[in-house]
Design a protein around this motif. Structure first.
Motif, PDB file in Angstrom:
ATOM      1  N   ARG A 241      23.897  18.019  51.999  1.00 44.88           N
ATOM      2  CA  ARG A 241      23.858  17.053  53.098  1.00 44.88           C
ATOM      3  C   ARG A 241      24.513  15.715  52.717  1.00 44.88           C
ATOM      4  N   THR A 242      24.390  15.343  51.440  1.00 43.14           N
ATOM      5  CA  THR A 242      24.943  14.059  50.989  1.00 43.14           C
ATOM      6  C   THR A 242      25.851  14.300  49.787  1.00 43.14           C
ATOM      7  N   VAL A 243      27.002  13.636  49.795  1.00 41.42           N
ATOM      8  CA  VAL A 243      27.936  13.747  48.678  1.00 41.42           C
ATOM      9  C   VAL A 243      28.151  12.366  48.076  1.00 41.42           C
ATOM     10  N   ILE A 244      27.895  12.266  46.770  1.00 41.09           N
ATOM     11  CA  ILE A 244      28.268  11.089  45.994  1.00 41.09           C
ATOM     12  C   ILE A 244      29.485  11.494  45.187  1.00 41.09           C
ATOM     13  N   GLU A 245      30.620  10.847  45.449  1.00 44.02           N
ATOM     14  CA  GLU A 245      31.838  11.166  44.705  1.00 44.02           C
ATOM     15  C   GLU A 245      32.295   9.915  43.983  1.00 44.02           C
ATOM     16  N   MET A 246      32.459  10.026  42.684  1.00 40.70           N
ATOM     17  CA  MET A 246      32.801   8.863  41.875  1.00 40.70           C
ATOM     18  C   MET A 246      33.992   9.196  40.992  1.00 40.70           C
ATOM     19  N   GLY A 247      35.092   8.488  41.228  1.00 44.57           N
ATOM     20  CA  GLY A 247      36.306   8.697  40.453  1.00 44.57           C
ATOM     21  C   GLY A 247      36.616   7.518  39.570  1.00 44.57           C
ATOM     22  N   GLY A 248      37.886   7.385  39.217  1.00 44.70           N
ATOM     23  CA  GLY A 248      38.285   6.338  38.293  1.00 44.70           C
ATOM     24  C   GLY A 248      38.134   4.946  38.866  1.00 44.70           C
ATOM     25  N   GLU A 249      38.638   4.741  40.080  1.00 48.11           N
ATOM     26  CA  GLU A 249      38.586   3.400  40.659  1.00 48.11           C
ATOM     27  C   GLU A 249      38.035   3.377  42.077  1.00 48.11           C
ATOM     28  N   ASP A 250      37.501   4.476  42.535  1.00 46.76           N
ATOM     29  CA  ASP A 250      36.851   4.443  43.848  1.00 46.76           C
ATOM     30  C   ASP A 250      35.645   5.363  43.871  1.00 46.76           C
ATOM     31  N   SER A 251      34.756   5.049  44.784  1.00 52.05           N
ATOM     32  CA  SER A 251      33.542   5.836  44.974  1.00 52.05           C
ATOM     33  C   SER A 251      33.356   6.069  46.463  1.00 52.05           C
ATOM     34  N   LYS A 252      32.789   7.214  46.798  1.00 54.40           N
ATOM     35  CA  LYS A 252      32.609   7.579  48.201  1.00 54.40           C
ATOM     36  C   LYS A 252      31.215   8.148  48.418  1.00 54.40           C
ATOM     37  N   LEU A 253      30.698   7.910  49.619  1.00 58.97           N
ATOM     38  CA  LEU A 253      29.443   8.501  50.064  1.00 58.97           C
ATOM     39  C   LEU A 253      29.703   9.213  51.376  1.00 58.97           C
ATOM     40  N   LEU A 254      29.347  10.493  51.450  1.00 60.49           N
ATOM     41  CA  LEU A 254      29.490  11.267  52.683  1.00 60.49           C
ATOM     42  C   LEU A 254      28.143  11.843  53.066  1.00 60.49           C
ATOM     43  N   ILE A 255      27.805  11.737  54.345  1.00 59.07           N
ATOM     44  CA  ILE A 255      26.642  12.427  54.898  1.00 59.07           C
ATOM     45  C   ILE A 255      27.205  13.534  55.793  1.00 59.07           C
ATOM     46  N   LEU A 256      26.879  14.776  55.471  1.00 61.10           N
ATOM     47  CA  LEU A 256      27.512  15.922  56.129  1.00 61.10           C
ATOM     48  C   LEU A 256      26.522  16.777  56.905  1.00 61.10           C
TER      49      LEU A 256
ATOM     50  N   ILE B 282      27.585   0.447  48.357  1.00 65.64           N
ATOM     51  CA  ILE B 282      28.280   1.477  49.135  1.00 65.64           C
ATOM     52  C   ILE B 282      27.335   2.129  50.141  1.00 65.64           C
ATOM     53  N   ALA B 283      26.177   2.591  49.675  1.00 64.69           N
ATOM     54  CA  ALA B 283      25.232   3.229  50.605  1.00 64.69           C
ATOM     55  C   ALA B 283      24.659   2.215  51.599  1.00 64.69           C
ATOM     56  N   ARG B 284      24.326   1.038  51.117  1.00 63.26           N
ATOM     57  CA  ARG B 284      23.844  -0.055  51.982  1.00 63.26           C
ATOM     58  C   ARG B 284      22.782   0.383  52.975  1.00 63.26           C
TER      59      ARG B 284
ATOM     60  N   LEU C  50      24.012   0.794  31.386  1.00 59.13           N
ATOM     61  CA  LEU C  50      25.268   0.793  32.141  1.00 59.13           C
ATOM     62  C   LEU C  50      25.263   1.887  33.214  1.00 59.13           C
ATOM     63  N   CYS C  51      24.753   3.056  32.861  1.00 59.77           N
ATOM     64  CA  CYS C  51      24.677   4.153  33.841  1.00 59.77           C
ATOM     65  C   CYS C  51      23.806   3.759  35.035  1.00 59.77           C
ATOM     66  N   PHE C  52      22.663   3.159  34.757  1.00 59.52           N
ATOM     67  CA  PHE C  52      21.778   2.735  35.837  1.00 59.52           C
ATOM     68  C   PHE C  52      22.395   1.596  36.647  1.00 59.52           C
ATOM     69  N   ALA C  53      23.178   0.739  35.986  1.00 55.00           N
ATOM     70  CA  ALA C  53      23.855  -0.355  36.686  1.00 55.00           C
ATOM     71  C   ALA C  53      24.850   0.202  37.706  1.00 55.00           C
ATOM     72  N   VAL C  54      25.596   1.221  37.305  1.00 59.23           N
ATOM     73  CA  VAL C  54      26.569   1.841  38.208  1.00 59.23           C
ATOM     74  C   VAL C  54      25.862   2.520  39.384  1.00 59.23           C
ATOM     75  N   ALA C  55      24.776   3.231  39.086  1.00 55.53           N
ATOM     76  CA  ALA C  55      24.019   3.910  40.149  1.00 55.53           C
ATOM     77  C   ALA C  55      23.421   2.892  41.122  1.00 55.53           C
TER      78      ALA C  55
ATOM     79  N   ASN D 134      33.904   2.295  48.413  1.00 59.10           N
ATOM     80  CA  ASN D 134      33.830   0.986  47.783  1.00 59.10           C
ATOM     81  C   ASN D 134      35.011   0.123  48.225  1.00 59.10           C
ATOM     82  N   ALA D 135      34.864  -1.172  48.056  1.00 60.92           N
ATOM     83  CA  ALA D 135      35.932  -2.112  48.397  1.00 60.92           C
ATOM     84  C   ALA D 135      36.969  -2.132  47.276  1.00 60.92           C
ATOM     85  N   GLN D 136      37.746  -3.203  47.210  1.00 55.69           N
ATOM     86  CA  GLN D 136      38.840  -3.263  46.253  1.00 55.69           C
ATOM     87  C   GLN D 136      38.367  -3.256  44.801  1.00 55.69           C
TER      88      GLN D 136
END
Length: 278
Positions: A98-113, A206-208, A194-199, A126-128
Protein backbone atom coordinates in the motif's frame (compact mmCIF):
# COMPACT_ATOMS: atom_id res chain seq x y z
CA UNK A 1 14.62 -15.97 -24.61
CA UNK A 2 11.64 -15.14 -26.82
CA UNK A 3 12.72 -12.01 -28.72
CA UNK A 4 9.08 -11.29 -29.60
CA UNK A 5 8.16 -10.82 -25.92
CA UNK A 6 11.08 -8.87 -24.45
CA UNK A 7 11.30 -5.27 -23.29
CA UNK A 8 14.16 -3.32 -21.72
CA UNK A 9 13.93 -0.69 -18.98
CA UNK A 10 16.71 1.80 -18.24
CA UNK A 11 16.76 4.05 -15.17
CA UNK A 12 19.55 6.64 -15.05
CA UNK A 13 19.71 8.10 -11.58
CA UNK A 14 22.00 10.53 -9.78
CA UNK A 15 24.47 7.90 -8.55
CA UNK A 16 23.57 4.68 -10.39
CA UNK A 17 22.34 3.13 -13.61
CA UNK A 18 19.74 0.37 -13.49
CA UNK A 19 18.68 -1.97 -16.31
CA UNK A 20 15.94 -4.60 -16.36
CA UNK A 21 15.23 -6.98 -19.23
CA UNK A 22 11.72 -8.42 -19.19
CA UNK A 23 10.82 -11.61 -21.04
CA UNK A 24 7.18 -12.67 -21.20
CA UNK A 25 6.33 -10.66 -18.08
CA UNK A 26 9.23 -11.94 -15.98
CA UNK A 27 12.57 -10.41 -15.09
CA UNK A 28 15.17 -12.16 -17.25
CA UNK A 29 18.12 -9.98 -16.23
CA UNK A 30 18.71 -7.02 -13.93
CA UNK A 31 21.74 -4.85 -13.23
CA UNK A 32 22.35 -2.14 -10.64
CA UNK A 33 25.63 -0.26 -11.06
CA UNK A 34 26.87 2.76 -9.13
CA UNK A 35 28.93 5.09 -11.28
CA UNK A 36 31.82 7.32 -10.27
CA UNK A 37 32.20 9.10 -13.56
CA UNK A 38 29.62 9.66 -16.25
CA UNK A 39 26.32 7.76 -16.21
CA UNK A 40 26.26 7.28 -19.98
CA UNK A 41 29.75 5.78 -20.00
CA UNK A 42 28.46 3.28 -17.43
CA UNK A 43 25.31 2.64 -19.47
CA UNK A 44 27.37 2.04 -22.61
CA UNK A 45 29.62 -0.39 -20.78
CA UNK A 46 26.67 -2.34 -19.34
CA UNK A 47 24.84 -2.57 -22.67
CA UNK A 48 27.95 -3.90 -24.38
CA UNK A 49 29.08 -6.25 -21.62
CA UNK A 50 25.83 -7.66 -20.24
CA UNK A 51 23.16 -6.95 -22.87
CA UNK A 52 25.20 -7.63 -25.99
CA UNK A 53 22.51 -9.98 -27.32
CA UNK A 54 20.18 -7.00 -27.82
CA UNK A 55 22.34 -5.28 -30.45
CA UNK A 56 20.51 -5.02 -33.74
CA UNK A 57 17.27 -6.29 -32.24
CA UNK A 58 13.90 -4.51 -32.26
CA UNK A 59 11.94 -4.40 -28.99
CA UNK A 60 10.08 -2.02 -26.63
CA UNK A 61 12.47 0.25 -24.71
CA UNK A 62 11.48 2.26 -21.64
CA UNK A 63 13.65 4.94 -20.02
CA UNK A 64 13.23 6.89 -16.79
CA UNK A 65 15.18 8.73 -14.13
CA UNK A 66 17.06 12.01 -14.08
CA UNK A 67 18.89 11.02 -17.28
CA UNK A 68 15.88 9.39 -18.93
CA UNK A 69 15.06 12.22 -21.33
CA UNK A 70 18.65 12.30 -22.57
CA UNK A 71 18.65 8.52 -22.96
CA UNK A 72 15.44 8.73 -24.99
CA UNK A 73 16.97 11.36 -27.30
CA UNK A 74 19.91 9.04 -27.96
CA UNK A 75 18.38 5.56 -28.01
CA UNK A 76 14.69 6.22 -28.63
CA UNK A 77 11.91 4.41 -26.78
CA UNK A 78 9.31 5.61 -24.29
CA UNK A 79 10.13 8.03 -21.48
CA UNK A 80 8.11 7.56 -18.29
CA UNK A 81 8.25 9.63 -15.12
CA UNK A 82 9.75 8.09 -12.02
CA UNK A 83 6.47 8.05 -10.08
CA UNK A 84 4.62 6.23 -12.88
CA UNK A 85 7.52 3.79 -13.37
CA UNK A 86 7.84 3.08 -9.65
CA UNK A 87 4.12 2.48 -9.29
CA UNK A 88 3.99 0.18 -12.34
CA UNK A 89 6.93 -1.85 -11.04
CA UNK A 90 5.18 -2.32 -7.71
CA UNK A 91 1.83 -3.31 -9.25
CA UNK A 92 3.74 -6.10 -11.00
CA UNK A 93 6.12 -7.20 -8.25
CA UNK A 94 4.29 -6.47 -4.99
CA UNK A 95 0.62 -5.69 -5.75
CA UNK A 96 -0.38 -6.07 -2.08
CA UNK A 97 1.87 -3.18 -0.99
CA UNK A 98 0.00 0.00 0.00
CA UNK A 99 2.89 2.38 0.75
CA UNK A 100 6.23 2.69 -1.03
CA UNK A 101 9.26 4.41 0.46
CA UNK A 102 11.85 4.81 -2.29
CA UNK A 103 15.21 6.30 -1.43
CA UNK A 104 17.93 6.87 -4.00
CA UNK A 105 21.11 8.87 -4.24
CA UNK A 106 19.67 12.37 -4.29
CA UNK A 107 15.91 11.95 -4.16
CA UNK A 108 13.30 10.21 -2.08
CA UNK A 109 9.71 9.36 -2.91
CA UNK A 110 6.59 8.31 -1.04
CA UNK A 111 3.74 6.56 -2.87
CA UNK A 112 0.39 5.48 -1.48
CA UNK A 113 -1.02 2.84 -3.84
CA UNK A 114 -4.16 0.90 -4.48
CA UNK A 115 -2.70 -2.28 -5.95
CA UNK A 116 -6.08 -3.79 -6.83
CA UNK A 117 -7.23 -0.78 -8.83
CA UNK A 118 -3.66 -0.02 -9.95
CA UNK A 119 -3.97 3.62 -9.03
CA UNK A 120 -1.75 6.11 -7.20
CA UNK A 121 -3.75 7.52 -4.28
CA UNK A 122 -1.08 10.02 -3.20
CA UNK A 123 2.61 10.72 -3.64
CA UNK A 124 5.35 13.11 -2.51
CA UNK A 125 9.00 13.75 -3.33
CA UNK A 126 11.82 15.61 -1.62
CA UNK A 127 12.70 19.15 -2.62
CA UNK A 128 16.02 20.27 -4.10
CA UNK A 129 18.08 19.52 -0.98
CA UNK A 130 19.58 16.03 -0.87
CA UNK A 131 19.76 15.93 2.94
CA UNK A 132 18.07 12.77 4.13
CA UNK A 133 18.87 10.74 1.01
CA UNK A 134 21.48 8.20 -0.02
CA UNK A 135 24.07 10.87 -0.83
CA UNK A 136 23.63 12.31 2.68
CA UNK A 137 24.53 8.90 4.14
CA UNK A 138 27.43 8.56 1.67
CA UNK A 139 28.82 11.90 2.76
CA UNK A 140 28.59 11.16 6.48
CA UNK A 141 30.09 7.68 6.00
CA UNK A 142 33.01 9.34 4.22
CA UNK A 143 33.53 11.67 7.18
CA UNK A 144 33.64 8.65 9.49
CA UNK A 145 35.86 6.72 7.05
CA UNK A 146 33.33 3.87 6.99
CA UNK A 147 32.38 2.00 3.82
CA UNK A 148 28.74 2.76 3.03
CA UNK A 149 28.37 -0.51 1.11
CA UNK A 150 30.23 -2.93 3.38
CA UNK A 151 30.18 -1.66 6.98
CA UNK A 152 27.68 1.13 7.56
CA UNK A 153 24.41 -0.79 7.85
CA UNK A 154 25.74 -3.70 9.91
CA UNK A 155 27.54 -1.29 12.24
CA UNK A 156 24.30 0.59 12.89
CA UNK A 157 22.62 -2.60 14.11
CA UNK A 158 25.04 -2.77 17.06
CA UNK A 159 23.63 0.41 18.60
CA UNK A 160 21.20 0.09 21.49
CA UNK A 161 20.61 3.83 22.03
CA UNK A 162 21.09 5.82 18.81
CA UNK A 163 21.83 9.49 19.57
CA UNK A 164 19.77 12.25 17.95
CA UNK A 165 21.49 13.80 14.92
CA UNK A 166 20.16 16.55 12.66
CA UNK A 167 18.90 15.01 9.42
CA UNK A 168 17.62 18.07 7.58
CA UNK A 169 21.00 19.64 6.86
CA UNK A 170 24.45 18.20 6.23
CA UNK A 171 26.10 21.15 8.02
CA UNK A 172 24.11 20.59 11.21
CA UNK A 173 24.68 16.83 10.97
CA UNK A 174 28.44 17.42 10.80
CA UNK A 175 28.25 19.65 13.87
CA UNK A 176 26.34 16.98 15.79
CA UNK A 177 28.78 14.27 14.68
CA UNK A 178 31.81 16.31 15.78
CA UNK A 179 30.22 16.84 19.20
CA UNK A 180 29.44 13.13 19.53
CA UNK A 181 33.00 12.19 18.59
CA UNK A 182 34.37 14.69 21.11
CA UNK A 183 32.45 12.96 23.90
CA UNK A 184 33.74 9.56 22.72
CA UNK A 185 30.46 8.26 21.30
CA UNK A 186 31.10 4.91 19.55
CA UNK A 187 30.98 4.93 15.76
CA UNK A 188 28.16 2.39 15.74
CA UNK A 189 25.96 4.75 17.77
CA UNK A 190 26.74 7.68 15.46
CA UNK A 191 25.98 5.57 12.37
CA UNK A 192 22.67 4.40 13.87
CA UNK A 193 21.86 8.00 14.77
CA UNK A 194 22.38 8.99 11.14
CA UNK A 195 19.99 6.26 9.97
CA UNK A 196 17.29 7.47 12.35
CA UNK A 197 17.95 11.08 11.28
CA UNK A 198 17.28 10.17 7.64
CA UNK A 199 14.12 8.24 8.56
CA UNK A 200 12.82 11.14 10.69
CA UNK A 201 13.57 13.59 7.89
CA UNK A 202 11.62 11.45 5.43
CA UNK A 203 8.65 11.26 7.76
CA UNK A 204 8.56 14.99 8.57
CA UNK A 205 9.71 16.58 5.29
CA UNK A 206 8.27 14.23 2.67
CA UNK A 207 5.39 12.32 4.28
CA UNK A 208 4.21 15.43 6.16
CA UNK A 209 1.47 13.74 8.10
CA UNK A 210 0.47 11.26 5.40
CA UNK A 211 -0.55 7.88 6.81
CA UNK A 212 1.76 4.97 6.06
CA UNK A 213 -0.75 2.32 5.03
CA UNK A 214 0.44 -1.23 5.72
CA UNK A 215 2.21 -3.12 4.29
CA UNK A 216 5.06 -0.73 3.50
CA UNK A 217 7.70 -1.46 0.85
CA UNK A 218 11.18 0.02 1.23
CA UNK A 219 12.96 0.35 -2.13
CA UNK A 220 15.87 2.02 -3.89
CA UNK A 221 19.57 1.51 -3.25
CA UNK A 222 19.31 2.71 0.37
CA UNK A 223 16.95 -0.19 1.19
CA UNK A 224 20.01 -2.47 1.10
CA UNK A 225 21.17 -0.75 4.30
CA UNK A 226 19.96 -2.80 7.32
CA UNK A 227 20.44 0.22 9.57
CA UNK A 228 17.86 2.13 7.53
CA UNK A 229 15.48 -0.85 7.58
CA UNK A 230 15.69 -0.88 11.37
CA UNK A 231 15.20 2.89 11.60
CA UNK A 232 12.02 2.90 9.50
CA UNK A 233 10.64 -0.17 11.26
CA UNK A 234 11.05 1.41 14.70
CA UNK A 235 10.11 4.97 13.73
CA UNK A 236 6.90 3.89 11.96
CA UNK A 237 6.14 1.35 14.71
CA UNK A 238 5.76 -1.46 12.20
CA UNK A 239 5.10 -5.03 13.24
CA UNK A 240 7.02 -7.98 11.84
CA UNK A 241 6.15 -8.43 8.18
CA UNK A 242 4.76 -4.92 7.74
CA UNK A 243 7.98 -3.55 6.21
CA UNK A 244 8.86 -5.40 3.02
CA UNK A 245 12.02 -5.29 0.92
CA UNK A 246 10.52 -6.69 -2.30
CA UNK A 247 12.34 -8.59 -4.99
CA UNK A 248 14.02 -6.22 -7.47
CA UNK A 249 13.85 -3.45 -4.81
CA UNK A 250 16.80 -1.50 -6.23
CA UNK A 251 15.72 -1.60 -9.90
CA UNK A 252 11.96 -1.09 -9.52
CA UNK A 253 11.78 2.07 -11.67
CA UNK A 254 13.64 0.38 -14.53
CA UNK A 255 11.32 -2.62 -14.22
CA UNK A 256 8.27 -0.37 -14.38
CA UNK A 257 9.66 1.56 -17.37
CA UNK A 258 10.18 -1.74 -19.24
CA UNK A 259 6.58 -2.79 -18.54
CA UNK A 260 5.12 0.57 -19.58
CA UNK A 261 7.07 0.52 -22.85
CA UNK A 262 5.95 -3.05 -23.52
CA UNK A 263 2.31 -2.22 -22.87
CA UNK A 264 2.43 0.68 -25.34
CA UNK A 265 4.64 -1.32 -27.70
CA UNK A 266 7.12 1.57 -28.02
CA UNK A 267 9.58 -0.36 -30.16
CA UNK A 268 13.11 0.74 -31.06
CA UNK A 269 14.37 -0.68 -34.34
CA UNK A 270 17.86 -2.17 -34.70
CA UNK A 271 18.95 -1.25 -31.17
CA UNK A 272 22.40 0.34 -31.31
CA UNK A 273 24.30 1.21 -28.08
CA UNK A 274 27.03 2.82 -30.23
CA UNK A 275 24.75 5.85 -30.54
CA UNK A 276 25.78 6.73 -26.97
CA UNK A 277 29.35 7.44 -28.07
CA UNK A 278 28.45 9.17 -31.34
Amino acid sequence: MNKAHISLGIDIGSVSVKLVLMDEGKVAKEVYRRFHGGPFETLYELLNDQFDELKGQSFPLGVTGIGGKTAQSILGGKFSGEIASLARGNYHTAPHVRTVIEMGGEDSKLLILDGKQKTIIDFAMNAQCAAGTGSFLDQQAGRLKISIEDEFGQLALKSKNPPRIAGRCSVFAKSDMIHLQQIATPDYDIVAGLCFAVARNFKSSIARGKKFERPVAFEGGVAANPGMVRAFTELLELEEGELIIPEHFNVMCALGAALLAGEENTVVQNFDPEKITA
